[in-house]
Design a protein around this motif. Sequence first.
Motif, PDB file in Angstrom:
ATOM      1  N   ASN A  20       0.849  -1.190   0.000  1.00 54.92           N
ATOM      2  CA  ASN A  20       0.000   0.000   0.000  1.00 54.92           C
ATOM      3  C   ASN A  20       0.883   1.237   0.000  1.00 54.92           C
ATOM      4  O   ASN A  20       1.834   1.336   0.794  1.00 54.92           O
ATOM      5  CB  ASN A  20      -0.906   0.044   1.229  1.00 54.92           C
TER       6      ASN A  20
ATOM      7  N   ASN B 290      -5.039   6.128  -1.068  1.00 56.46           N
ATOM      8  CA  ASN B 290      -4.302   4.892  -0.881  1.00 56.46           C
ATOM      9  C   ASN B 290      -4.401   4.042  -2.145  1.00 56.46           C
ATOM     10  O   ASN B 290      -5.481   3.899  -2.724  1.00 56.46           O
ATOM     11  CB  ASN B 290      -4.856   4.100   0.313  1.00 56.46           C
TER      12      ASN B 290
ATOM     13  N   GLY C 131      -3.338   0.200  -3.502  1.00 53.02           N
ATOM     14  CA  GLY C 131      -2.869  -1.115  -3.100  1.00 53.02           C
ATOM     15  C   GLY C 131      -2.539  -1.989  -4.295  1.00 53.02           C
ATOM     16  O   GLY C 131      -3.102  -1.829  -5.386  1.00 53.02           O
TER      17      GLY C 131
END
Length: 549
Positions: free
Chosen positions: A316, A344, A346
């Motif tokens: 992440n 974010n 990932g």
Amino acid sequence: VPDPYVGSGANPFQDAERIKNPEDVYRYVGSVSSTFAAFSSARQTLDFTLTGGLDAFQYNSRLVSPPDLYFEPLDGFPGTIVVNKSSSVYANINASGAHKLILDPLTATTSFGLRQERRQLDEVYNRGQNVPAGATNVALAAQQTLTENLTLVKDFAYYVQEELLALDERLLLTGAVNTERSSVNGDDKKWYSYPKLAASYRLPFLPFHTDQIKARLAYGKAGNQPPYGYKFTEYISGVYGGVIGARPSTIFGNPNIKPETSTETEGGVDITALNSRISLSATLYRKDVADLILAAPVAPSTGYVTRYLNGGALRNTGTEIELGLVPVQNDRASWISRTTFARNVGKITSLDPSIPCGNAGSYFAVAYGAPYLCAGYSPTAVQAPQTTNGVTTNAIFESAPDFTMGFSNDFTFGNFRIGTLFDWRKGGKVVNITNNYFDGTGLLADTAGMNYRNANIGTQPVYLEQGSFLKWRELSISYTLPNTLTSPLFASARDVRLEISGRNLKTWTPYTGYDPEVSNFSNQNIGRFQDLTPYPPSRSIFFSVVAGF
């Protein structure tokens, strides 16, 4: 004369009137702490602390569904009684010490301690079917099912930490290591260590009108324990030919299961200016998680279907920004504004070869939008059909938002105060299984949306909807009564305030369900984007009288 409606399906009005579901909940949360100052002088101190805590919870419920309800005969066992009794005890004890040494221009603080935790759960679920009319005792049911779930987890850990404050308290250095073991690990006697390092420095030379600039950098590791029972192959009891026996579960436990390990590095800067009228905090981070705990398929010839393993890794990376402003501040009025931004991204960096790419154990078919787990893709990816130029493929979409932002503002005008909070989420998909549920039962048969979905199911992601939203989370308006008005009534009262506030006031979203901010399957690792007949979010209005004495 037989009732023609019995066995024809549920009547929600009848169910609400006749089904009884009394519940009792008891909970105790408490702690005790003791501190001992072993030594104290002008240059150093030594203190010890002992803390114990307890969270005891008990839940008792009973559900009684009479046999003459319309839906009860459908399964051939009219009448249902369910008795559920659950209890849990979470207890911990912590012993710690701290030594502080002051040597100009250096201050050193050494901390150390140990922690022991115990988590115990007992759930008893007893269901009885084919119940005589008027019966409320589950023992009177002709068909009975009894299950019990027992768990016990014991953890033990110790730590040591050193902090150094130097250079006129501008430089802070921290180093620590936490070592722990747990009964849920495959080897419950093995210790796992997780270090951390951090540094921050306040610049001595500042630009004009700047109050402070602080740079910071941190590195650390942490562990995520395996769920209870993953190291065991469970035996399932049953009755065959009147004899009680047990057989292995089709899920093969892993005696070598170990914690997931996350390693995070982050850096950032904090700035304040114009006598704290402006503040800015910005952070960049990268978090790598290794030894992901996953379920992998096995050959049916082994006698099992699934096995648990540490079989993957993900990364992440993200950005967090917080901006604070005070545009107005004087004796009569003020305006305080705060804005936050978070993003974010990932990516699954590796996956065990025994885990095939694709549907990651979703409860729903890919045609409706299912989790997609594969190396090189996001752990929040969604797989759904998409037809382009007459060719239908399983396309990949993203359930996580592009970013989220928050906006809070507090206004003060004399004795009046107004506070607001807005949240904005941009992007991300939600699987509207609620619509699929209604489509299957024909409850939306008179809508154009159902006709479109039925006509395009299997070729287009008709249940995959845009999850963006803007929410008006809170609004509060208060007025502080003058002392000349309150003192004759309450001589010792001060700051008497009348307040009206509201929560969850308004949502602007293209999503057709109740709420795009949904997680039907709670905190499971993947597949948290499905929306299945949730309880509608409540809107609350409060009127309060607040006073200090």
